[in-house]
Design a protein around this motif. Structure first.
Motif, PDB file in Angstrom:
ATOM      1  N   GLY A  35      -1.271  -0.621 -49.091  1.00 50.17           N
ATOM      2  CA  GLY A  35      -2.625  -1.034 -48.711  1.00 50.17           C
ATOM      3  C   GLY A  35      -3.434   0.026 -47.988  1.00 50.17           C
ATOM      4  N   LEU A  48      -2.944  -9.547 -46.400  1.00 44.64           N
ATOM      5  CA  LEU A  48      -3.026  -8.324 -45.588  1.00 44.64           C
ATOM      6  C   LEU A  48      -2.267  -8.480 -44.277  1.00 44.64           C
ATOM      7  CD1 LEU A  48      -6.897  -8.037 -46.008  1.00 44.64           C
ATOM      8  CD2 LEU A  48      -5.202  -6.714 -47.287  1.00 44.64           C
ATOM      9  N   VAL A  71       0.299  -6.508 -49.272  1.00 45.64           N
ATOM     10  CA  VAL A  71       0.612  -5.164 -48.756  1.00 45.64           C
ATOM     11  C   VAL A  71       2.126  -4.914 -48.824  1.00 45.64           C
ATOM     12  CG1 VAL A  71      -1.397  -4.879 -47.283  1.00 45.64           C
ATOM     13  CG2 VAL A  71       0.608  -6.079 -46.391  1.00 45.64           C
ATOM     14  N   GLN A  88      -5.074  -1.538 -43.295  1.00 48.10           N
ATOM     15  CA  GLN A  88      -5.948  -1.639 -44.445  1.00 48.10           C
ATOM     16  C   GLN A  88      -7.378  -1.573 -43.944  1.00 48.10           C
ATOM     17  OE1 GLN A  88      -3.767  -5.021 -44.400  1.00 48.10           O
ATOM     18  NE2 GLN A  88      -2.291  -3.329 -44.403  1.00 48.10           N
ATOM     19  N   SER A 119      -2.685  -5.960 -40.975  1.00 49.46           N
ATOM     20  CA  SER A 119      -3.248  -4.673 -40.540  1.00 49.46           C
ATOM     21  C   SER A 119      -3.387  -4.615 -39.022  1.00 49.46           C
ATOM     22  CB  SER A 119      -4.622  -4.465 -41.179  1.00 49.46           C
ATOM     23  OG  SER A 119      -5.160  -3.219 -40.823  1.00 49.46           O
TER      24      SER A 119
END
Ligand SMILES: *Cc1c(COP(=O)(O)O)cnc(C)c1O
Length: 388
Positions: free
Chosen positions: A131, A150, A104, A161, A152
């Motif tokens: 992302g 990731l 990301v 995401q 998030s």
């Protein structure tokens, strides 16, 4: 019975083994001895299961591993010396020379350093991808891609995401996924439930919660975690000591209370700031104006204590005066402890000109709301904003 309060207060604590003490002992021993050669041989064979040498398994650390694994709904967990160590060990366990990573676009800074500056030395390349749209991952896929990294949401601007969609795409293409879940803590979001392969945490933040240790964790299934144990964990040796684990166990007793308080206070402050004339923009995933508000509500049970603000102000000097006027929001990086914090991006600027150190503007401030009285926190912001 694996309800939250059981995990935080009792799971993994075999009190009959240590004089029925209510608080777990700190087994501050590097080494464990065996009654005869056969037992020593067995100990060597079971280094992943049993206490043999503290760089591997230590009983105090094991209690913490069980609790964090249960919180994330993971089969196992490793606790490391820092969140950065957890990120590095988990990433390295899934990659080899020639591989490519999708990451990301604005992950934690040292994760960015790992992918952008460090891993290329070992012929591992990375593409940074916005992302927020699944299409961007698809467009950046190459035949060499092995991993999607990731975060998030991230902890500055809170982009999310869609974990379910990313995992579906990863599985179609034989890719592994890692998610940094520090923002949410396992209480607000459990990425393994969406099929993410490994979850990493900065335990320094909410899990410990008292700003007195640095620690990290990796959660996943037995196969992935035992592979990391037998390789990166034992080789890098970036372990958490029994003392650190003991402090974190103590800190985690109040995880639910702290997170709830911090989350509620944050919501209150965000609402107050959103209608304040000196505020240009508030960043907060649970705000109705956040572009991914619906996804945040679907994917996360509650918000954390982080939010960011772009202030309306004409000069860096006024921004500086605001920061210096804050009394309760301490000027510092990090977050997740008992104390409220203010991290102004102005600290990366010497003048108002854009620079290479950050993509964020100098009027951007990241706040963390601790467990103090929220009315007093609001008054602190209020008086400081008169400087803007
Ligand atoms: C702080 C942080 C880290 C790094 O953790 P350390 O314990 O400081 O090494 C990683 N990810 C996020 C999102 C963080 O906030």
């Amino acid at each position: 019975m694996m309800d939250l309060s059981y995990i935080l207060n009792h799971l993994g604590e075999e009190r009959s083994q240590y004089f029925s003490a209510v608080a777990p002992p700190m087994i501050q021993s590097s080494n464990f001895c065996f009654s005869d050669l056969k037992a020593l041989r067995l100990g060597l064979e079971n280094e992943y299961q049993e206490a043999f040498y503290t760089r591997g398994v230590n009983p105090t650390v094991s209690i913490l591993r069980k609790k964090i694994a249960a919180l994330e709904g993971a089969q196992d967990c490793l606790v490391l010396a820092s969140g950065a160590a957890a990120i590095t060990a988990s990433v390295m366990s899934l990659l080899k020379a020639g591989d490519h990573v999708l990451c990301v676009s604005h992950p934690y800074n040292w994760a960015k350093h790992l992918f952008r500056d460090y891993l290329p030395r070992f012929d591992i390349s990375c593409s940074f991808v916005d992302g927020t749209q699944i299409e961007n991952f698809k467009a950046a896929l190459t035949p060499k891609t092995r991993l999607i990294y990731l975060e998030s949401p991230n902890t500055m601007t809170f982009e999310l995401q869609d974990l379910r969609a990313v995992v579906a795409f990863a599985r179609q293409n034989g890719l592994k996924t890692i998610c940094d879940n520090s923002y949410s803590s396992p209480l607000a979001q459990k990425p393994l439930e969406y099929g993410v392969d490994l979850v990493v945490h900065s335990v320094t933040k909410y899990l410990n919660g008292h700003s007195d240790t640095v620690s990290g964790a990796i959660c996943g299934n037995h196969d992935l975690i035992s592979a990391i144990f037998k390789s990166e964990y034992m080789t890098l040796g970036a372990i958490s000591s029994p003392m650190e684990a003991w402090l974190i166990l103590r800190g985690m007793r109040t995880l639910e209370l702290r997170l709830q308080r911090s989350s509620e206070s944050t919501e209150y402050l965000v609402e107050y700031l959103q209608s304040h004339p000196k505020v240009a923009k508030v960043y907060y995933p649970f705000s109705k104006t956040h572009p991914q508000y619906e996804l945040a509500k679907q994917q996360m049970r509650c918000s954390g204590g982080l939010f960011s603000v772009e202030f309306k102000t004409s000069s860096l000097a006024n921004m500086e005066a605001f920061c210096n006027a804050l009394k309760l929001f301490l000027l510092a990086c990090s977050w997740g402890g008992y104390e409220s914090l203010c991290f102004p991006i102005a600290s990366l600027y010497n003048n108002e000109q854009a620079n290479t150190k950050t993509h964020l503007p100098w009027n951007f401030v990241r706040f963390y709301c601790g467990i103090e009285d929220v009315k007093v926190l609001k008054d602190d912001l209020d008086q400081a904003m008169s400087c803007l």
